[in-house]
Design a protein around this motif. Structure first.
Motif, PDB file in Angstrom:
ATOM      1  N   ASP A  61     -13.862  54.755 -36.040  1.00  0.00           N
ATOM      2  CA  ASP A  61     -13.526  55.608 -37.184  1.00  0.00           C
ATOM      3  C   ASP A  61     -12.154  56.263 -37.032  1.00  0.00           C
ATOM      4  OD1 ASP A  61     -16.921  56.821 -37.787  1.00  0.00           O
ATOM      5  OD2 ASP A  61     -15.876  55.015 -38.473  1.00  0.00           O
ATOM      6  N   SER A  62     -11.808  56.578 -35.792  1.00  0.00           N
ATOM      7  CA  SER A  62     -10.557  57.298 -35.544  1.00  0.00           C
ATOM      8  C   SER A  62      -9.318  56.468 -35.849  1.00  0.00           C
ATOM      9  CB  SER A  62     -10.510  57.784 -34.095  1.00  0.00           C
ATOM     10  OG  SER A  62     -10.632  56.692 -33.208  1.00  0.00           O
ATOM     11  N   VAL A  63      -9.460  55.150 -35.928  1.00  0.00           N
ATOM     12  CA  VAL A  63      -8.286  54.302 -36.171  1.00  0.00           C
ATOM     13  C   VAL A  63      -8.400  53.500 -37.460  1.00  0.00           C
ATOM     14  CG1 VAL A  63      -7.970  54.082 -33.677  1.00  0.00           C
ATOM     15  CG2 VAL A  63      -9.117  52.241 -34.931  1.00  0.00           C
ATOM     16  N   LYS A  64      -9.541  53.601 -38.132  1.00  0.00           N
ATOM     17  CA  LYS A  64      -9.766  52.818 -39.352  1.00  0.00           C
ATOM     18  C   LYS A  64      -8.686  53.132 -40.377  1.00  0.00           C
ATOM     19  CE  LYS A  64     -14.099  52.280 -39.758  1.00  0.00           C
ATOM     20  NZ  LYS A  64     -15.543  52.479 -40.061  1.00  0.00           N
ATOM     21  N   GLY A  65      -8.099  52.087 -40.940  1.00  0.00           N
ATOM     22  CA  GLY A  65      -7.052  52.259 -41.934  1.00  0.00           C
ATOM     23  C   GLY A  65      -5.660  52.361 -41.339  1.00  0.00           C
ATOM     24  N   ARG A  66      -5.573  52.540 -40.032  1.00  0.00           N
ATOM     25  CA  ARG A  66      -4.266  52.651 -39.363  1.00  0.00           C
ATOM     26  C   ARG A  66      -4.000  51.487 -38.418  1.00  0.00           C
ATOM     27  NH1 ARG A  66      -3.353  56.700 -35.884  1.00  0.00           N
ATOM     28  NH2 ARG A  66      -5.530  56.878 -35.240  1.00  0.00           N
ATOM     29  N   PHE A  67      -5.045  50.957 -37.786  1.00  0.00           N
ATOM     30  CA  PHE A  67      -4.907  49.873 -36.810  1.00  0.00           C
ATOM     31  C   PHE A  67      -5.471  48.587 -37.406  1.00  0.00           C
ATOM     32  CE2 PHE A  67      -5.050  52.510 -32.600  1.00  0.00           C
ATOM     33  CZ  PHE A  67      -4.045  53.336 -33.089  1.00  0.00           C
ATOM     34  N   THR A  68      -4.880  47.469 -37.004  1.00  0.00           N
ATOM     35  CA  THR A  68      -5.357  46.158 -37.437  1.00  0.00           C
ATOM     36  C   THR A  68      -5.383  45.209 -36.246  1.00  0.00           C
ATOM     37  OG1 THR A  68      -4.406  46.475 -39.647  1.00  0.00           O
ATOM     38  CG2 THR A  68      -5.012  44.231 -39.009  1.00  0.00           C
TER      39      THR A  68
END
Length: 118
Positions: A61-68
């Motif tokens: 959740d802490s990286v969702k939308g920022r990391f791929t």
């Protein structure tokens, strides 16, 4: 034996971007699920992103939308594209390979340092 070599860690300012790379010693994607973990000082290692059994992706959740997370089969490489980096993303990032059938068979890379600071 699978060897995993990470690269791409660096010092970056908050809001910046980095791309981590992990290259495997041979073609393993058919047999292993690949993922990225991180470990910050004084904290436990945590899963950040991974390819699951059905080849879909999972993110903390802490990286969702920022990391791929992505991969390149011919290059035996897995990548972690990190955008909008925050100081709390500072950690050593590790590439991980888990055998799809024998889950106890796990390989780790040596880690690459990511520091987010102004």
């Amino acid at each position: 034996q699978v060897q995993l070599v990470e690269s791409g860690g660096d010092l970056v300012q908050p809001g910046g971007s980095l791309r981590l790379s992990c290259v495997a010693s041979y073609t393993i994607f058919n047999f292993y699920n690949m993922g990225w973990y991180r470990q910050a000082p004084g904290k436990q290692r945590e899963l950040v992103a991974e390819f699951t059994d059905d080849n879909s992706t999972w993110y903390a959740d802490s990286v969702k939308g920022r990391f791929t997370i992505s991969r390149d089969g011919p290059k035996n490489a897995v990548y972690l594209e990190m955008n909008s980096l925050r100081p709390e993303d500072t950690a050593v990032y590790y590439c991980n390979a888990v055998h799809k059938i024998v889950r106890a068979v796990v390989f780790w890379g040596q880690g690459t340092q990511v520091t987010v600071s102004s």
